[in-house]
Design a protein around this motif. Structure first.
Motif, PDB file in Angstrom:
ATOM      1  N   SER A 159       0.828  -1.197   0.000  1.00 25.45           N
ATOM      2  CA  SER A 159       0.000   0.000   0.000  1.00 25.45           C
ATOM      3  C   SER A 159       0.867   1.255   0.000  1.00 25.45           C
ATOM      4  O   SER A 159       0.599   2.213  -0.734  1.00 25.45           O
ATOM      5  CB  SER A 159      -0.917  -0.009   1.229  1.00 25.45           C
ATOM      6  N   ALA A 160       1.925   1.251   0.823  1.00 28.26           N
ATOM      7  CA  ALA A 160       2.821   2.395   0.889  1.00 28.26           C
ATOM      8  C   ALA A 160       3.533   2.627  -0.443  1.00 28.26           C
ATOM      9  O   ALA A 160       3.678   3.780  -0.889  1.00 28.26           O
ATOM     10  CB  ALA A 160       3.845   2.187   2.007  1.00 28.26           C
ATOM     11  N   LEU A 161       3.982   1.547  -1.071  1.00 23.62           N
ATOM     12  CA  LEU A 161       4.677   1.674  -2.355  1.00 23.62           C
ATOM     13  C   LEU A 161       3.746   2.211  -3.435  1.00 23.62           C
ATOM     14  O   LEU A 161       4.134   3.084  -4.225  1.00 23.62           O
ATOM     15  CB  LEU A 161       5.244   0.314  -2.780  1.00 23.62           C
ATOM     16  N   VAL A 162       2.516   1.695  -3.480  1.00 26.89           N
ATOM     17  CA  VAL A 162       1.545   2.177  -4.471  1.00 26.89           C
ATOM     18  C   VAL A 162       1.260   3.656  -4.241  1.00 26.89           C
ATOM     19  O   VAL A 162       1.200   4.451  -5.189  1.00 26.89           O
ATOM     20  CB  VAL A 162       0.238   1.357  -4.398  1.00 26.89           C
ATOM     21  N   PHE A 163       1.107   4.048  -2.990  1.00 25.06           N
ATOM     22  CA  PHE A 163       0.835   5.447  -2.652  1.00 25.06           C
ATOM     23  C   PHE A 163       1.996   6.341  -3.077  1.00 25.06           C
ATOM     24  O   PHE A 163       1.794   7.437  -3.611  1.00 25.06           O
ATOM     25  CB  PHE A 163       0.586   5.572  -1.151  1.00 25.06           C
ATOM     26  N   GLY A 164       3.222   5.882  -2.847  1.00 28.37           N
ATOM     27  CA  GLY A 164       4.380   6.670  -3.236  1.00 28.37           C
ATOM     28  C   GLY A 164       4.500   6.824  -4.736  1.00 28.37           C
ATOM     29  O   GLY A 164       4.694   7.942  -5.249  1.00 28.37           O
ATOM     30  N   ILE A 165       4.365   5.711  -5.460  1.00 23.63           N
ATOM     31  CA  ILE A 165       4.490   5.750  -6.918  1.00 23.63           C
ATOM     32  C   ILE A 165       3.372   6.585  -7.539  1.00 23.63           C
ATOM     33  O   ILE A 165       3.581   7.271  -8.549  1.00 23.63           O
ATOM     34  CB  ILE A 165       4.479   4.310  -7.480  1.00 23.63           C
ATOM     35  N   PHE A 166       2.196   6.552  -6.935  1.00 21.37           N
ATOM     36  CA  PHE A 166       1.051   7.324  -7.410  1.00 21.37           C
ATOM     37  C   PHE A 166       1.387   8.806  -7.524  1.00 21.37           C
ATOM     38  O   PHE A 166       0.893   9.506  -8.411  1.00 21.37           O
ATOM     39  CB  PHE A 166      -0.129   7.107  -6.448  1.00 21.37           C
ATOM     40  N   HIS A 167       2.238   9.316  -6.636  1.00 23.29           N
ATOM     41  CA  HIS A 167       2.562  10.740  -6.646  1.00 23.29           C
ATOM     42  C   HIS A 167       3.448  11.143  -7.814  1.00 23.29           C
ATOM     43  O   HIS A 167       3.548  12.330  -8.138  1.00 23.29           O
ATOM     44  CB  HIS A 167       3.216  11.131  -5.311  1.00 23.29           C
ATOM     45  N   ILE A 168       4.131  10.166  -8.437  1.00 25.10           N
ATOM     46  CA  ILE A 168       4.902  10.375  -9.677  1.00 25.10           C
ATOM     47  C   ILE A 168       6.073  11.336  -9.501  1.00 25.10           C
ATOM     48  O   ILE A 168       7.197  11.040  -9.901  1.00 25.10           O
ATOM     49  CB  ILE A 168       3.998  10.872 -10.824  1.00 25.10           C
ATOM     50  N   ASN A 169       5.814  12.498  -8.905  1.00 22.14           N
ATOM     51  CA  ASN A 169       6.835  13.528  -8.740  1.00 22.14           C
ATOM     52  C   ASN A 169       7.992  13.001  -7.890  1.00 22.14           C
ATOM     53  O   ASN A 169       7.795  12.655  -6.720  1.00 22.14           O
ATOM     54  CB  ASN A 169       6.209  14.748  -8.062  1.00 22.14           C
ATOM     55  N   PRO A 170       9.222  12.914  -8.430  1.00 19.36           N
ATOM     56  CA  PRO A 170      10.354  12.367  -7.670  1.00 19.36           C
ATOM     57  C   PRO A 170      10.560  13.013  -6.307  1.00 19.36           C
ATOM     58  O   PRO A 170      10.936  12.349  -5.343  1.00 19.36           O
ATOM     59  CB  PRO A 170      11.552  12.627  -8.590  1.00 19.36           C
ATOM     60  N   ALA A 171      10.305  14.318  -6.210  1.00 16.26           N
ATOM     61  CA  ALA A 171      10.509  15.029  -4.950  1.00 16.26           C
ATOM     62  C   ALA A 171       9.496  14.637  -3.882  1.00 16.26           C
ATOM     63  O   ALA A 171       9.665  14.964  -2.711  1.00 16.26           O
ATOM     64  CB  ALA A 171      10.449  16.536  -5.190  1.00 16.26           C
ATOM     65  N   GLN A 172       8.436  13.931  -4.274  1.00 13.01           N
ATOM     66  CA  GLN A 172       7.392  13.544  -3.327  1.00 13.01           C
ATOM     67  C   GLN A 172       7.355  12.054  -3.035  1.00 13.01           C
ATOM     68  O   GLN A 172       6.811  11.641  -2.005  1.00 13.01           O
ATOM     69  CB  GLN A 172       6.013  13.946  -3.868  1.00 13.01           C
ATOM     70  N   VAL A 173       7.906  11.230  -3.923  1.00 16.15           N
ATOM     71  CA  VAL A 173       7.700   9.787  -3.849  1.00 16.15           C
ATOM     72  C   VAL A 173       8.185   9.191  -2.535  1.00 16.15           C
ATOM     73  O   VAL A 173       7.453   8.450  -1.860  1.00 16.15           O
ATOM     74  CB  VAL A 173       8.372   9.088  -5.046  1.00 16.15           C
ATOM     75  N   ALA A 174       9.428   9.492  -2.132  1.00 18.12           N
ATOM     76  CA  ALA A 174       9.976   8.882  -0.920  1.00 18.12           C
ATOM     77  C   ALA A 174       9.153   9.265   0.314  1.00 18.12           C
ATOM     78  O   ALA A 174       8.820   8.414   1.148  1.00 18.12           O
ATOM     79  CB  ALA A 174      11.431   9.304  -0.732  1.00 18.12           C
ATOM     80  N   GLY A 175       8.819  10.537   0.431  1.00 19.63           N
ATOM     81  CA  GLY A 175       8.008  10.984   1.559  1.00 19.63           C
ATOM     82  C   GLY A 175       6.626  10.345   1.555  1.00 19.63           C
ATOM     83  O   GLY A 175       6.100   9.992   2.616  1.00 19.63           O
ATOM     84  N   ALA A 176       6.049  10.187   0.362  1.00 18.63           N
ATOM     85  CA  ALA A 176       4.721   9.579   0.257  1.00 18.63           C
ATOM     86  C   ALA A 176       4.765   8.099   0.649  1.00 18.63           C
ATOM     87  O   ALA A 176       3.813   7.583   1.250  1.00 18.63           O
ATOM     88  CB  ALA A 176       4.187   9.737  -1.168  1.00 18.63           C
ATOM     89  N   ILE A 177       5.847   7.406   0.326  1.00 26.22           N
ATOM     90  CA  ILE A 177       5.976   5.999   0.723  1.00 26.22           C
ATOM     91  C   ILE A 177       6.005   5.893   2.248  1.00 26.22           C
ATOM     92  O   ILE A 177       5.317   5.045   2.841  1.00 26.22           O
ATOM     93  CB  ILE A 177       7.244   5.374   0.116  1.00 26.22           C
TER      94      ILE A 177
END
Length: 261
Positions: A159-177
């Protein structure tokens, strides 16, 4: 995972359809005001986002993800929500530290967020409506399905990985995960979207506030200065550990969820 991918794709389709519906009206408005359609894409951004949220929320409700579940909208308890705020604030601070070490990642969405934050509707979409819709989609639908098919640990990680990848923007992905893992765990522990929504709104609202009032400040360390920043970071780490322990041991009514992080 097929359901998770399908729901994410439906979300993007909803946003595209919303943009197609709103754009003609934005073009007419732009032409009426300025005599050109140059500003149409800017005018359409927030309304199309809102329309996409409404469409996706309606889809999730119609398909039964957000109803027939007495706990999904439960506030859990005052104490649990209080600890949710504590763990949320500490997580925000810790993620800020992680992202400051990843400052080399490109920000593809910076200009888009600037446009959204230039008007009240865009600010509401980012700070309130977006968090609510994302919690309904990623926890109320995707995490729920993953928990039915995988072990809690695997479901939360996916779920965390899908949420991170969903954001697409590299500057947001790690934080979103990282934040997605917390939101998924909260949903698993409680069966409720309310704690995650509360933290998500807090996170996005703080981001908007800092962006509008301190546009030159990218990370908390720039705002606080080194001595105060490291002290606050240490406090955040302690609060995170304490809140995790308390929330792991908290007895929730009518639940047998016992997964520990």
């Amino acid at each position: 995972m097929k359901t998770a991918i399908k729901l994410v794709l439906i979300y993007f389709v909803m946003q595209i359809l919303a943009a197609l519906l709103v754009m003609p009206f934005a073009m007419l408005y732009s032409y009426a005001v300025s005599g050109t359609i140059d500003a149409a894409s800017v005018i359409a951004l927030a309304p199309s986002m809102l329309l996409g949220f409404v469409g996706m929320g309606g889809y999730l409700w119609k398909k039964g993800y957000l109803k027939d579940d007495g706990r999904i909208w439960s506030p859990v308890s005052v104490a649990y929500l209080g600890w949710s705020i504590i763990i949320g604030l500490s997580t925000i601070f810790l993620i800020d530290f992680v992202m400051s070490r990843l400052s080399f990642l490109p920000d593809w969405m910076g200009a888009t967020f600037d446009v959204l934050q230039s008007g009240w509707l865009g600010i509401i979409c980012i700070s309130v409506l977006g968090p609510v819709l994302e919690e309904m989609l990623f926890r109320g639908a995707i995490t729920k399905v993953l928990l039915q098919r995988y072990s809690p640990v695997k479901a939360i990680i996916l779920s965390a990985l899908v949420f991170g990848i969903f954001h697409i923007n590299p500057a947001q992905v790690a934080g979103a995960i990282l934040s997605g893992g917390l939101f998924a765990w909260l949903y698993y522990r409680t069966g409720s979207l309310v704690p995650g929504i509360l933290i998500h709104i807090l996170n996005n609202s703080l981001s908007v506030f800092l962006s509008l009032h301190y546009p030159d400040v990218k990370y908390t360390s720039d705002l606080l200065g080194e001595p105060a920043y490291w002290s606050c970071l240490a406090v955040a780490a302690v609060l995170f550990a304490v809140s995790c322990k308390v929330m792991n041991s908290y007895r929730l009514p009518a639940t047998d969820t016992t997964f520990k992080i």
